[in-house]
Design a protein around this motif. Structure first.
Motif, mmCIF file in Angstrom:
data_model
loop_
_atom_site.group_PDB
_atom_site.id
_atom_site.type_symbol
_atom_site.label_atom_id
_atom_site.label_comp_id
_atom_site.label_asym_id
_atom_site.label_seq_id
_atom_site.Cartn_x
_atom_site.Cartn_y
_atom_site.Cartn_z
ATOM 1 N N SER B 262 45.325 38.267 23.764
ATOM 2 C CA SER B 262 45.981 39.162 22.934
ATOM 3 C C SER B 262 45.571 40.693 23.582
ATOM 4 O O SER B 262 45.969 41.508 23.692
ATOM 5 C CB SER B 262 45.899 38.847 21.533
ATOM 6 O OG SER B 262 45.864 40.182 20.831
ATOM 7 N N HIS B 263 44.169 40.514 23.472
ATOM 8 C CA HIS B 263 43.482 41.836 23.801
ATOM 9 C C HIS B 263 42.883 42.363 24.748
ATOM 10 O O HIS B 263 42.446 43.370 25.231
ATOM 11 C CB HIS B 263 42.362 42.172 22.772
ATOM 12 C CG HIS B 263 42.788 42.277 21.373
ATOM 13 N ND1 HIS B 263 42.257 41.715 20.119
ATOM 14 C CD2 HIS B 263 43.708 43.067 20.995
ATOM 15 C CE1 HIS B 263 42.990 42.431 19.040
ATOM 16 N NE2 HIS B 263 43.881 42.924 19.568
ATOM 17 N N MET B 264 42.863 41.400 25.767
ATOM 18 C CA MET B 264 42.295 41.488 27.142
ATOM 19 C C MET B 264 43.593 41.697 28.117
ATOM 20 O O MET B 264 43.705 40.600 29.206
ATOM 21 C CB MET B 264 41.346 40.593 27.466
ATOM 22 C CG MET B 264 40.255 40.209 26.499
ATOM 23 S SD MET B 264 39.041 41.482 26.448
ATOM 24 C CE MET B 264 38.171 41.079 24.896
ATOM 25 N N THR B 265 44.467 42.541 28.148
ATOM 26 C CA THR B 265 45.712 42.272 28.773
ATOM 27 C C THR B 265 45.384 42.750 30.300
ATOM 28 O O THR B 265 46.162 42.490 30.907
ATOM 29 C CB THR B 265 46.798 43.120 28.276
ATOM 30 O OG1 THR B 265 46.186 44.545 27.769
ATOM 31 C CG2 THR B 265 47.157 42.436 26.711
ATOM 32 N N CYS B 266 44.443 43.539 30.532
ATOM 33 C CA CYS B 266 44.407 43.870 31.791
ATOM 34 C C CYS B 266 43.125 43.223 32.504
ATOM 35 O O CYS B 266 41.906 43.695 31.936
ATOM 36 C CB CYS B 266 44.131 45.403 31.889
ATOM 37 S SG CYS B 266 45.600 46.578 31.514
ATOM 38 N N LYS B 284 42.546 50.664 32.681
ATOM 39 C CA LYS B 284 41.423 49.943 31.938
ATOM 40 C C LYS B 284 41.798 48.926 30.879
ATOM 41 O O LYS B 284 42.708 48.802 30.116
ATOM 42 C CB LYS B 284 40.944 51.016 31.133
ATOM 43 C CG LYS B 284 39.488 51.364 31.593
ATOM 44 C CD LYS B 284 38.822 52.494 30.221
ATOM 45 C CE LYS B 284 37.941 52.084 29.616
ATOM 46 N NZ LYS B 284 37.461 50.427 29.199
ATOM 47 N N HIS B 286 42.010 46.586 28.038
ATOM 48 C CA HIS B 286 41.979 46.664 26.362
ATOM 49 C C HIS B 286 42.761 48.108 26.079
ATOM 50 O O HIS B 286 43.173 48.198 25.101
ATOM 51 C CB HIS B 286 40.713 46.202 25.774
ATOM 52 C CG HIS B 286 41.019 46.288 24.242
ATOM 53 N ND1 HIS B 286 40.055 45.729 23.496
ATOM 54 C CD2 HIS B 286 42.185 46.526 23.368
ATOM 55 C CE1 HIS B 286 40.378 45.864 22.335
ATOM 56 N NE2 HIS B 286 41.682 46.392 22.166
ATOM 57 N N THR B 288 44.905 49.954 27.280
ATOM 58 C CA THR B 288 46.405 50.171 27.219
ATOM 59 C C THR B 288 47.009 49.795 25.835
ATOM 60 O O THR B 288 47.581 50.660 25.184
ATOM 61 C CB THR B 288 47.062 49.316 28.231
ATOM 62 O OG1 THR B 288 46.806 49.872 29.526
ATOM 63 C CG2 THR B 288 48.826 49.157 28.169
ATOM 64 N N ASP B 289 46.690 48.889 25.348
ATOM 65 C CA ASP B 289 47.272 48.335 23.872
ATOM 66 C C ASP B 289 46.975 49.498 22.909
ATOM 67 O O ASP B 289 47.694 49.655 21.734
ATOM 68 C CB ASP B 289 46.679 46.988 23.465
ATOM 69 C CG ASP B 289 46.949 45.973 24.476
ATOM 70 O OD1 ASP B 289 47.742 46.024 25.238
ATOM 71 O OD2 ASP B 289 46.253 44.775 24.089
ATOM 72 N N ARG B 290 45.411 49.911 22.979
ATOM 73 C CA ARG B 290 44.947 50.783 22.055
ATOM 74 C C ARG B 290 45.811 52.183 22.038
ATOM 75 O O ARG B 290 46.432 52.775 21.150
ATOM 76 C CB ARG B 290 43.756 51.222 21.997
ATOM 77 C CG ARG B 290 42.888 50.148 21.523
ATOM 78 C CD ARG B 290 41.607 50.826 20.797
ATOM 79 N NE ARG B 290 40.321 49.570 20.711
ATOM 80 C CZ ARG B 290 39.348 49.386 21.577
ATOM 81 N NH1 ARG B 290 39.482 50.118 22.784
ATOM 82 N NH2 ARG B 290 38.626 48.475 21.182
ATOM 83 N N VAL B 292 48.874 52.555 23.452
ATOM 84 C CA VAL B 292 50.207 52.433 23.051
ATOM 85 C C VAL B 292 50.345 52.389 21.667
ATOM 86 O O VAL B 292 51.378 53.050 20.940
ATOM 87 C CB VAL B 292 51.087 51.213 23.699
ATOM 88 C CG1 VAL B 292 52.288 51.069 23.517
ATOM 89 C CG2 VAL B 292 50.853 51.322 25.230
ATOM 90 N N ALA B 293 49.517 51.572 20.902
ATOM 91 C CA ALA B 293 49.412 51.456 19.607
ATOM 92 C C ALA B 293 49.308 52.780 18.962
ATOM 93 O O ALA B 293 50.055 53.046 18.014
ATOM 94 C CB ALA B 293 48.576 50.377 19.126
ATOM 95 N N LEU B 294 48.309 53.417 19.432
ATOM 96 C CA LEU B 294 47.992 55.009 18.894
ATOM 97 C C LEU B 294 49.486 55.880 18.976
ATOM 98 O O LEU B 294 49.451 56.645 18.003
ATOM 99 C CB LEU B 294 46.960 55.566 19.414
ATOM 100 C CG LEU B 294 45.347 55.565 18.779
ATOM 101 C CD1 LEU B 294 44.569 56.416 19.364
ATOM 102 C CD2 LEU B 294 45.676 56.099 17.452
ATOM 103 N N CYS B 335 49.640 51.957 33.282
ATOM 104 C CA CYS B 335 50.382 50.811 32.447
ATOM 105 C C CYS B 335 50.922 51.366 31.056
ATOM 106 O O CYS B 335 51.973 50.797 30.801
ATOM 107 C CB CYS B 335 49.560 49.721 32.127
ATOM 108 S SG CYS B 335 48.832 48.987 33.576
ATOM 109 N N THR B 339 54.601 51.197 29.829
ATOM 110 C CA THR B 339 55.040 50.705 28.608
ATOM 111 C C THR B 339 55.688 51.606 27.620
ATOM 112 O O THR B 339 56.571 51.082 27.054
ATOM 113 C CB THR B 339 53.751 50.189 28.056
ATOM 114 O OG1 THR B 339 53.153 49.196 29.151
ATOM 115 C CG2 THR B 339 54.004 49.338 26.856
#
Lengths: 575, 575
Positions: B262-266, B284, B286, B288-290, B292-294, B335, B339
């Motif tokens: 889930s959290h270690m997508t790269c 970097k 992790h 990217t998820d942060r 995009v979420a932000l 990324c 996304t």
């Protein structure tokens, strides 16, 4: 503006129990953003994880609201388990399946199933029987036998999300894949178990009912898996059929967000990057949005269909995720691949933070604690007993099952050492949002928690969740470093795993490649019976690959055959 | 399974008006997937657009449900305008701002604002006054003056979504940017107008109230814009501050969905691609998820904050999208860029299809038609009158305002020709989901539509929406080809636009680049007053760029200065 802000803050506590207001959504979105930012700032501190900090922020926010409303309410949204099961859980579980290291998962498949299915059953039985025996001495309200069984299922659901944040995939790959795989199967097992319990009248168990129960459990497990695989394959087939013929005709570059309207996101223009980065892959105009939308919708469809047919949506969407990452993902454009990969991870991430924030906020809900505060001793006692049962229940299957698992392994390196067993035991102790949601489902069905027994069950579950999350979250990383100081050790285990498997698979792989090259003529390379007996998983894996290449991939797409690229991880080829 | 499916189909019609059931969600997700697949299959047919096909599928589905339930109900979800305004509209409008060609938008800014704000007001006045005069002769129930004003606002909201699907950005770039820009500003104007109407007691208009109304309108417009820009800049600042220092330290590759949790997508691993595609940019772990979420959360936050303070969320989120694409988007990893770009487009796409599907399904809602069927002649008359008013109202501002706009243009190529004016007039006639949502908001506030006047207004609005969407959707493409057969014509207009502007801006641009190179010393290149008068937009644009480079970008990030890359579109540099 000043008075407006004041009135907004005033309104926050006044929100009725049923309405979701603009105020509540705004505050929640604000808190979610804050959690992400704080989680990032705390990243360097190896003690606090994102989940724990979201929990703590939720708690703080609950205290503030509690003070502002003079103790009337501590939350801004009432826990709606419909919300949880319909919107928050599916992205998390789907993403778990989608992002899973399939090779690690299937390599350790027997151990993972042993831990996740048999182990969860053992834990369930111990917690149920233990609480049945020990609660008699405490003065709690009346609980039915179904409640005890539900309690067993509720507290057997480990929190794979929280667990993942404390284990490092690079440092301890074997542990990581075991704990992660177990967590996913365990989630599914607990929910299936829980549903089976709720559907049966278990006030007087006979052998017939017990058999029916087991049959129902197996039926749920099987049909849910088949449904998930079916929808996943359907999505692969549809996307392959729709886009396959046109893929080569694409000569457009996708990037540069500002240069295209809603639907024409991949323009036929190049891109000036602000760094020296290479421009992206070509991808087909408009098709990316459709592909991504179809993948999201069909993944969600698998979950909702399972719920519609009273199956386990969690298992269905998990297997749908695995199938989608194995077939569908390879049929879409490069842009879609990057997008789905990160979009699914982001959705899952937001859902997780949302859940932890909510659990933290809801932990202070005043109604339950008012009921419970009349008998504080009992409540503390119940929480301690449950905590102890969780510890014992997990120990009771990790060590024996590891022993059994080790018996089947020839190589000393493949065996799970004692220190590793302790780490697995500890890392899987955390309980999370699934437990809370199930507890609400079982004990707050009428919407209120004024019955003493029900209130105590919910508050104790929350106590166990908070305690294990915070303590587990804080102590696991130091524990792993203390128990497994030679981080190369498990790494070596994995590497020797790789090399032993490579030496076994490499000729087969090469055989397969040449098969493709010369047009799928069957080169006789059937493994001997002795090989099948000594290395069953690898050989099953080999047959599966043959079947996959001959039947599945031509129909459903999937990764093509590429020559081994130097420097790329072996699992990408061997997988 | 057979009987289960039967009972599921039985349950569909039985859904109560308030509960959103698993059945309904499943069917809706299924229909959405079907719409996407059918929309793709119809892509080659240049007649049917995705919106129209979603509308028709919704209509068909409504008929089926109507027959199954013996005429009791035609929909599976009751139109909840909360759902529309809280969840469906924000992604569409945000994406419109985020994906907008900023350069085209600001180049034609005066014309777009003229059409979008002044034009909408003219159309609003004509529709209001026209219906006020013409409805007197028809026997419809009592309507207040506020209802007529609301009607004007409702039917002035063009459907930018539908419009975009029939105009081609490559073939007719000037028309495209005008119609799209107008559509977005128009949406905002109508909603702001509508909110202002609902907030005022307009039963007896005095000059004071009229002034207050105008003041309120301007206040809403201004504060909403400022809020959107503020939140956008805040997001840029936060993401820049959080990630800036660490960006260079990244050496990991992101891709391969199946290889990370889930959290270690790269992961720090490479990737074996199934085609000969180059591996993606480093990004970097992790983060990217942060990121995009932000971005998602802060975009949504801007909308909800506007709603919280009773501003226009639609304007706020639109400007937030513009600012985010100008600053924030450049501060995130490669990324995250891919996304967000596609994820936002996909969310918007799903929301649009959802709305059209729903409108189609809801158009058959039996309650309204039962009330209306008592006076079919009146209903047809009202629909025809409204349709005529929409046609006249749009003509009444397109042709005069184009004339005014042409007066300010020197070059013959920059002017909007008569045939182009006709195309703009026709392409903007379509009314869509915003109109339906506003009509429900105004005329079905009690939840029921049993008053004759209210029922007629809703059914007439739906008739106008269906008619303009289907006819406009079918005829616009042929019309554009008929009126503008030399498709190079408008293309040439745009290109000459580019070259004229390039000749003006290129030395300034080069000046700016050298400024950066030698450390921002001020090279005296102030344009003369004559230049300011003859080409006001370009010079304003020049000052804005100076300000942007000197003050904004150092703080909020944004695209860096890159040398002109051959083959890249000029707007990317000039913008």
């Amino acid at each position: 503006m000043g008075f407006t802000l004041g009135s907004v803050l005033m309104r926050l506590g006044m929100t009725g129990p049923d309405e979701v207001s603009v105020d509540a959504i705004t505050l929640f979105v604000l808190l979610l953003s804050a959690c992400i930012i704080i989680g990032h700032l705390l990243e360097k501190s190896r003690w606090l994880t994102e989940s724990v900090s979201a929990l703590l922020i939720g708690l703080c926010c609950g205290v503030v609201i509690l003070l502002r409303t003079q103790g009337k309410s501590s939350h801004i949204l009432v826990f709606n388990e419909g919300l949880f099961f319909i919107y928050l859980l599916p992205p998390i579980i789907f993403n778990a399946g989608f992002q899973m290291k399939k090779k690690h998962f299937f390599q350790n498949f027997s151990t993972i199933i042993l831990f996740g299915a048999v182990g969860t059953l053992i834990s369930f039985i111990i917690i149920t029987l233990g609480s049945l025996q020990l609660f008699k001495k405490l003065d709690i309200g009346f609980l039915e036998i179904g409640d005890y069984l539900a309690l067993g299922a509720i507290l057997s659901a480990t929190d794979s999300v929280c667990t993942l944040q404390v284990l490092n995939q690079e440092e301890t790959p074997l542990l990581y894949s075991l704990v992660f795989g177990e967590g996913v199967v365990n989630d599914a097992t607990s929910v299936v178990l829980f549903n089976a319990i709720q559907r049966f009248d278990l006030s007087h168990i006979t052998s017939t009912i017990a058999l029916q129960f087991i049959g129902n459990f197996l039926y749920l497990f099987f049909t849910s898996t088949v449904l998930g695989i079916g929808v996943g394959l359907l999505s692969a087939y549809i996307i392959r059929k729709l886009y396959f013929g046109r893929k080569l005709a694409s000569d457009t570059i996708c990037n540069a967000p500002t240069e295209s309207p809603s639907h024409m996101t991949c323009t036929s223009k190049g891109l000036v990057n602000d760094t020296s980065e290479a421009p992206l892959e070509p991808c087909k105009e408009h098709s990316t949005d459709r592909e991504v939308a179809l993948m999201i919708l069909m993944a969600y469809l698998s979950y909702m269909m399972a719920e519609l047919f009273y199956l386990s949506g969690i298992l269905t969407v998990f297997f749908c995720g695995i199938v989608m990452s194995h077939y569908t993902w390879h049929n879409v454009t490069e842009c879609s691949r990057v997008t789905t990969k990160h979009a699914f991870a982001t959705l899952s991430f937001i859902s997780e933070i949302f859940i932890f924030l909510y659990v933290g906020m809801d932990a202070l809900d005043i109604e339950k604690w008012t009921v419970v505060s009349k008998s504080p001793g009992t409540s503390v006692g119940v929480s301690l007993i449950l905590l102890a049962l969780v510890l014992i229940g997990r120990a009771a299957f990790i060590f024996p099952l590891s022993f059994i698992s080790n018996l089947t392994k020839k190589s000393q390196n493949d065996k799970i050492g004692f220190k590793q067993q302790v780490t697995i035991w500890w890392a899987g102790l955390m309980r999370g949002a699934v437990s809370v949601a199930l507890a609400y489902n079982q004990f707050a069905r009428s919407g209120h928690t004024q019955l003493l027994g029900n209130a105590i069950m919910i508050t104790s579950t929350i106590t166990v969740v908070l305690f294990t999350s915070v303590v587990g979250g804080l102590l696991t990383k130091p524990l792993v470093r203390f128990l497994l100081p030679l981080q190369k050790h498990s790494g070596r285990t994995m590497m020797s795993d790789f090399s032993s498997q490579k030496s076994l698979n490499l000729p087969l792989l090469i055989g397969q490649e040449s098969e493709v090259a010369i047009g799928c003529t069957n080169i006789p390379q059937v493994p001997s019976l002795r090989m099948l007996l000594t290395t069953p998983t690898n050989t099953v894996h080999h047959y599966w690959r043959k079947f996959d290449d001959a039947v599945m991939r031509p129909v459903f797409g999937g990764r093509g055959f590429v020559p081994y690229a130097p420097g790329s991880p072996p699992e990408l080829v061997v997988q």
